[in-house]
Motif scaffolding. Structure first.
Motif, PDB file in Angstrom:
ATOM      1  N   VAL A 185       0.876  -1.304  -0.047  1.00  0.00           N
ATOM      2  CA  VAL A 185       0.067  -0.144   0.035  1.00  0.00           C
ATOM      3  C   VAL A 185       0.945   1.291   0.050  1.00  0.00           C
ATOM      4  CG1 VAL A 185      -1.747   1.301   1.262  1.00  0.00           C
ATOM      5  CG2 VAL A 185      -1.872  -1.219   1.101  1.00  0.00           C
ATOM      6  N   VAL A 186       2.022   1.272   0.896  1.00  0.00           N
ATOM      7  CA  VAL A 186       2.832   2.502   0.833  1.00  0.00           C
ATOM      8  C   VAL A 186       3.564   2.431  -0.420  1.00  0.00           C
ATOM      9  CG1 VAL A 186       4.847   3.443   2.017  1.00  0.00           C
ATOM     10  CG2 VAL A 186       3.112   2.353   3.229  1.00  0.00           C
ATOM     11  N   GLY A 187       3.913   1.880  -1.252  1.00  0.00           N
ATOM     12  CA  GLY A 187       4.650   1.564  -2.445  1.00  0.00           C
ATOM     13  C   GLY A 187       3.880   2.058  -3.403  1.00  0.00           C
ATOM     14  N   LEU A 188       2.734   1.770  -3.483  1.00  0.00           N
ATOM     15  CA  LEU A 188       1.629   2.177  -4.431  1.00  0.00           C
ATOM     16  C   LEU A 188       1.241   3.625  -4.197  1.00  0.00           C
ATOM     17  CD1 LEU A 188      -1.138  -0.681  -4.226  1.00  0.00           C
ATOM     18  CD2 LEU A 188       0.274  -0.067  -6.385  1.00  0.00           C
ATOM     19  N   TRP A 189       1.023   4.118  -2.980  1.00  0.00           N
ATOM     20  CA  TRP A 189       1.024   5.359  -2.737  1.00  0.00           C
ATOM     21  C   TRP A 189       2.113   6.506  -3.222  1.00  0.00           C
ATOM     22  CZ3 TRP A 189       4.099   8.681   0.626  1.00  0.00           C
ATOM     23  CH2 TRP A 189       3.622  10.024   0.825  1.00  0.00           C
ATOM     24  N   GLU A 190       3.497   5.779  -3.032  1.00  0.00           N
ATOM     25  CA  GLU A 190       4.682   6.453  -3.650  1.00  0.00           C
ATOM     26  C   GLU A 190       4.603   6.607  -4.872  1.00  0.00           C
ATOM     27  OE1 GLU A 190       7.866   5.631   0.126  1.00  0.00           O
ATOM     28  OE2 GLU A 190       7.996   4.487  -1.767  1.00  0.00           O
ATOM     29  N   LEU A 191       4.332   5.589  -5.614  1.00  0.00           N
ATOM     30  CA  LEU A 191       4.344   5.338  -7.029  1.00  0.00           C
ATOM     31  C   LEU A 191       3.267   6.423  -7.816  1.00  0.00           C
ATOM     32  CD1 LEU A 191       5.147   4.255  -9.936  1.00  0.00           C
ATOM     33  CD2 LEU A 191       3.712   2.151  -9.450  1.00  0.00           C
ATOM     34  N   THR A 192       2.106   6.169  -7.225  1.00  0.00           N
ATOM     35  CA  THR A 192       0.876   7.255  -7.811  1.00  0.00           C
ATOM     36  C   THR A 192       1.147   8.846  -7.610  1.00  0.00           C
ATOM     37  OG1 THR A 192      -0.465   6.624  -5.796  1.00  0.00           O
ATOM     38  CG2 THR A 192      -0.853   5.150  -7.594  1.00  0.00           C
ATOM     39  N   LYS A 193       1.682   9.022  -6.273  1.00  0.00           N
ATOM     40  CA  LYS A 193       1.939  10.329  -6.000  1.00  0.00           C
ATOM     41  C   LYS A 193       3.060  10.953  -6.872  1.00  0.00           C
ATOM     42  CE  LYS A 193       1.374  13.658  -2.951  1.00  0.00           C
ATOM     43  NZ  LYS A 193      -0.182  14.361  -2.903  1.00  0.00           N
ATOM     44  N   ARG A 194       4.077  10.184  -7.233  1.00  0.00           N
ATOM     45  CA  ARG A 194       5.186  10.507  -8.452  1.00  0.00           C
ATOM     46  C   ARG A 194       4.561  10.891  -9.693  1.00  0.00           C
ATOM     47  NH1 ARG A 194       6.948  10.394  -3.708  1.00  0.00           N
ATOM     48  NH2 ARG A 194       5.797  12.158  -3.704  1.00  0.00           N
ATOM     49  N   LEU A 195       3.734   9.896 -10.021  1.00  0.00           N
ATOM     50  CA  LEU A 195       3.172  10.174 -11.244  1.00  0.00           C
ATOM     51  C   LEU A 195       2.241  11.243 -11.398  1.00  0.00           C
ATOM     52  CD1 LEU A 195       1.959   6.260 -11.870  1.00  0.00           C
ATOM     53  CD2 LEU A 195       3.767   7.736 -13.195  1.00  0.00           C
ATOM     54  N   GLU A 196       1.413  11.464 -10.281  1.00  0.00           N
ATOM     55  CA  GLU A 196       0.722  12.869 -10.362  1.00  0.00           C
ATOM     56  C   GLU A 196       1.334  13.894 -10.211  1.00  0.00           C
ATOM     57  OE1 GLU A 196      -2.869  14.953  -8.105  1.00  0.00           O
ATOM     58  OE2 GLU A 196      -2.111  12.699  -7.159  1.00  0.00           O
ATOM     59  N   GLU A 197       2.450  14.226  -9.509  1.00  0.00           N
ATOM     60  CA  GLU A 197       3.375  15.240  -9.376  1.00  0.00           C
ATOM     61  C   GLU A 197       4.339  15.623 -10.761  1.00  0.00           C
ATOM     62  OE1 GLU A 197       4.513  14.874  -4.384  1.00  0.00           O
ATOM     63  OE2 GLU A 197       5.728  14.436  -5.990  1.00  0.00           O
ATOM     64  N   ARG A 198       4.896  14.449 -11.193  1.00  0.00           N
ATOM     65  CA  ARG A 198       5.777  14.779 -12.437  1.00  0.00           C
ATOM     66  C   ARG A 198       5.168  14.716 -13.721  1.00  0.00           C
ATOM     67  NH1 ARG A 198       9.936  17.007 -10.209  1.00  0.00           N
ATOM     68  NH2 ARG A 198      11.048  16.566 -12.142  1.00  0.00           N
ATOM     69  N   LYS A 199       4.140  13.944 -13.804  1.00  0.00           N
ATOM     70  CA  LYS A 199       3.452  13.601 -15.107  1.00  0.00           C
ATOM     71  C   LYS A 199       1.897  14.055 -15.195  1.00  0.00           C
ATOM     72  CE  LYS A 199       7.381  11.809 -17.237  1.00  0.00           C
ATOM     73  NZ  LYS A 199       7.649  12.265 -18.459  1.00  0.00           N
ATOM     74  N   GLU A 200       1.518  14.404 -14.332  1.00  0.00           N
ATOM     75  CA  GLU A 200       0.277  14.638 -13.928  1.00  0.00           C
ATOM     76  C   GLU A 200      -0.935  13.490 -14.607  1.00  0.00           C
ATOM     77  OE1 GLU A 200      -0.703  18.153 -16.367  1.00  0.00           O
ATOM     78  OE2 GLU A 200       0.470  19.408 -15.245  1.00  0.00           O
ATOM     79  N   ILE A 201      -0.450  12.362 -14.102  1.00  0.00           N
ATOM     80  CA  ILE A 201      -1.123  11.190 -14.407  1.00  0.00           C
ATOM     81  C   ILE A 201      -1.805  10.591 -12.828  1.00  0.00           C
ATOM     82  CG2 ILE A 201      -1.039   8.597 -14.863  1.00  0.00           C
ATOM     83  CD1 ILE A 201       1.544   9.371 -16.583  1.00  0.00           C
ATOM     84  N   ARG A 202      -2.996  10.597 -12.939  1.00  0.00           N
ATOM     85  CA  ARG A 202      -3.839  10.391 -11.807  1.00  0.00           C
ATOM     86  C   ARG A 202      -4.353   9.161 -11.854  1.00  0.00           C
ATOM     87  NH1 ARG A 202      -4.367  15.539 -13.702  1.00  0.00           N
ATOM     88  NH2 ARG A 202      -3.902  17.142 -12.040  1.00  0.00           N
ATOM     89  N   ALA A 203      -3.453   7.984 -11.581  1.00  0.00           N
ATOM     90  CA  ALA A 203      -3.848   6.622 -11.329  1.00  0.00           C
ATOM     91  C   ALA A 203      -4.680   6.490 -10.061  1.00  0.00           C
ATOM     92  CB  ALA A 203      -2.612   5.602 -11.274  1.00  0.00           C
ATOM     93  N   PRO A 204      -6.067   6.037  -9.875  1.00  0.00           N
ATOM     94  CA  PRO A 204      -6.747   5.920  -8.811  1.00  0.00           C
ATOM     95  C   PRO A 204      -6.213   5.247  -7.561  1.00  0.00           C
ATOM     96  CG  PRO A 204      -7.836   4.624 -10.587  1.00  0.00           C
ATOM     97  CD  PRO A 204      -6.427   5.450 -11.019  1.00  0.00           C
ATOM     98  N   LEU A 205      -5.865   5.722  -6.503  1.00  0.00           N
ATOM     99  CA  LEU A 205      -5.193   5.014  -5.624  1.00  0.00           C
ATOM    100  C   LEU A 205      -6.175   4.154  -4.487  1.00  0.00           C
ATOM    101  CD1 LEU A 205      -2.501   4.611  -3.736  1.00  0.00           C
ATOM    102  CD2 LEU A 205      -3.317   6.593  -2.402  1.00  0.00           C
ATOM    103  N   VAL A 206      -7.378   4.553  -4.483  1.00  0.00           N
ATOM    104  CA  VAL A 206      -8.199   3.850  -3.714  1.00  0.00           C
ATOM    105  C   VAL A 206      -8.479   2.488  -4.146  1.00  0.00           C
ATOM    106  CG1 VAL A 206     -10.449   3.930  -2.857  1.00  0.00           C
ATOM    107  CG2 VAL A 206      -9.257   5.828  -2.668  1.00  0.00           C
ATOM    108  N   PRO A 207      -8.892   2.131  -5.265  1.00  0.00           N
ATOM    109  CA  PRO A 207      -9.245   0.908  -5.751  1.00  0.00           C
ATOM    110  C   PRO A 207      -7.735   0.151  -5.958  1.00  0.00           C
ATOM    111  CG  PRO A 207      -9.349   2.414  -7.586  1.00  0.00           C
ATOM    112  CD  PRO A 207      -9.273   3.271  -6.398  1.00  0.00           C
ATOM    113  N   LEU A 208      -6.759   0.697  -5.917  1.00  0.00           N
ATOM    114  CA  LEU A 208      -5.347   0.152  -6.136  1.00  0.00           C
ATOM    115  C   LEU A 208      -5.010  -0.443  -5.080  1.00  0.00           C
ATOM    116  CD1 LEU A 208      -3.398   2.393  -8.452  1.00  0.00           C
ATOM    117  CD2 LEU A 208      -4.107   0.004  -9.098  1.00  0.00           C
TER     118      LEU A 208
END
Length: 373
Positions: free
Chosen positions: A143-166
């Protein structure tokens, strides 16, 4: 002023204010010049009268310039031009020898070792006390790894992968793999991907494709690969299989780091990870093969040392590829670390990079060598 006018032979007269001819006895308005260079000169400022042949010049050496040093017929002479303060040394001059630089480990080794030992204690304690506690540790890491990955994607690429279902699907994947085996892990993976597609529909359609693509990638990359750790744990000698997997991966990383830092010269993949060397890869292979032979001989039921050699070789390759894979992701994102949660290490994903792709490799080879348990 054009350099060709300096240092010309003196003439018998100087040009006056008009072009009628030479004016005898006129004071020189600048350095002497000949008829061939007359059209290349510019008007000179008015200077006090001086004798026609002033200074210590003589008829074949050039006119003396008032208010400045005498000069001769040297084409390289540059009156009114200050000499450089730091002239460049001649090409054949000996060059200063650079002072040798001391190699740096590139990280806070004290913090890295302390955090690594702390994580090791938590993992070993949970692994051999209650299996369910270790499954919970894996779920938290996912869960922490998913949070880090999705957070970096949103910050750097503006990609908003949905964290809750992940996060929910990732936790379900690990638990299903431990309880129901590989079949349960695949079903949970499919349902997680479907949940990502549906969850993203609640937002505007702009960027839908890239968001859900990143979400499915994250679901496969982090929780699905981590599920193979739960599959190893489910075997009768599961804790020892998981310990072998962890030891070989850590030993491989340590060998690559130690040998590469001390002897590394040839870059392994400079465009992806400039710090990795071929010598470091050889160190990873050597360390992992030795550790693999020992682990399979003494920790795995029915294992043989030669199987451990093959297992160690496979772990060294998969761990290196996993490290390079995450380095490629971080280079694309323009970041050094995926997080800052672990001092001296970066984030959780910076520690899972070599573990995640190695888990299915170790699980498969152990099933081939000694069975599913």
């Amino acid at each position: 002023m054009n350099d060709s006018s300096w240092g010309a032979p003196p003439q018998t007269g100087y040009w006056g204010p008009s072009d009628q001819g030479p004016v005898q006895g006129a004071a020189p308005a600048g350095p002497a010049y000949d008829a061939h260079s007359a059209q290349q000169t510019r008007p000179m400022p008015i200077v006090p009268d001086v004798p026609e042949h002033g200074g210590d010049q003589d008829e074949g050496r050039g006119a003396a310039r008032p208010g400045g040093p005498a000069f001769h017929d040297d084409p390289a002479a540059r009156p009114y031009q200050a000499a450089p303060r730091n002239p460049e040394p001649p090409p054949d001059a000996p060059q200063p020898v650079p002072r040798p630089q001391k190699k740096s480990a590139g990280r806070d080794l004290g913090a890295a070792i302390g955090v690594g030992l702390g994580l090791g204690v938590v993992i070993i304690a949970s692994l051999f006390v209650v299996k369910a506690v270790f499954v919970a540790v894996v779920v938290v890491a996912v869960v922490v790894g998913l949070w880090e990955l999705t957070k970096r994607l949103e910050e750097r690429k503006e990609i908003r992968a949905p964290l809750v279902p992940l996060a929910i699907g990732g936790a379900a994947m690990v638990v299903a793999g431990y309880v129901r085996g590989a079949e349960g892990a695949w079903v949970a993976m499919a349902l997680t991907a479907l949940a990502v597609l549906v969850w993203r529909m609640t937002e505007p359609p702009e960027g839908y494709l890239k968001d859900v693509t990143a979400g499915v990638f994250a679901a496969f990359y982090v929780p699905f690969l981590a599920t193979f750790v739960a599959l190893m744990l489910a075997a009768g000698d599961g804790p020892w299989r998981v310990l072998t997997f962890l030891v070989l991966t850590v030993v491989s990383d340590t060998g690559a780091y130690a040998v590469g830092w001390r002897f590394g010269r040839t870059k392994l993949a400079p465009r992806i990870s400039p710090g990795k060397t071929r010598e470091g890869l050889l160190g990873a292979v050597s360390f992992a093969m030795v550790a693999g032979a020992l682990c399979t001989q003494f920790l795995i039921d029915g294992g043989a040392w030669w199987q451990g050699l093959l297992l160690g070789l496979a772990v060294a390759v998969s761990a290196t590829l996993g490290d390079l894979g995450e380095s490629m992701i971080k280079r694309d994102l323009g970041i050094k670390d995926m997080g800052t949660l672990l001092p001296g290490h970066g984030g959780i994903m910076d520690r899972l990079d070599s573990l995640l792709p190695t888990a299915p490799v170790v699980w498969l080879l152990l099933v081939i060598f000694v069975g599913s348990g």
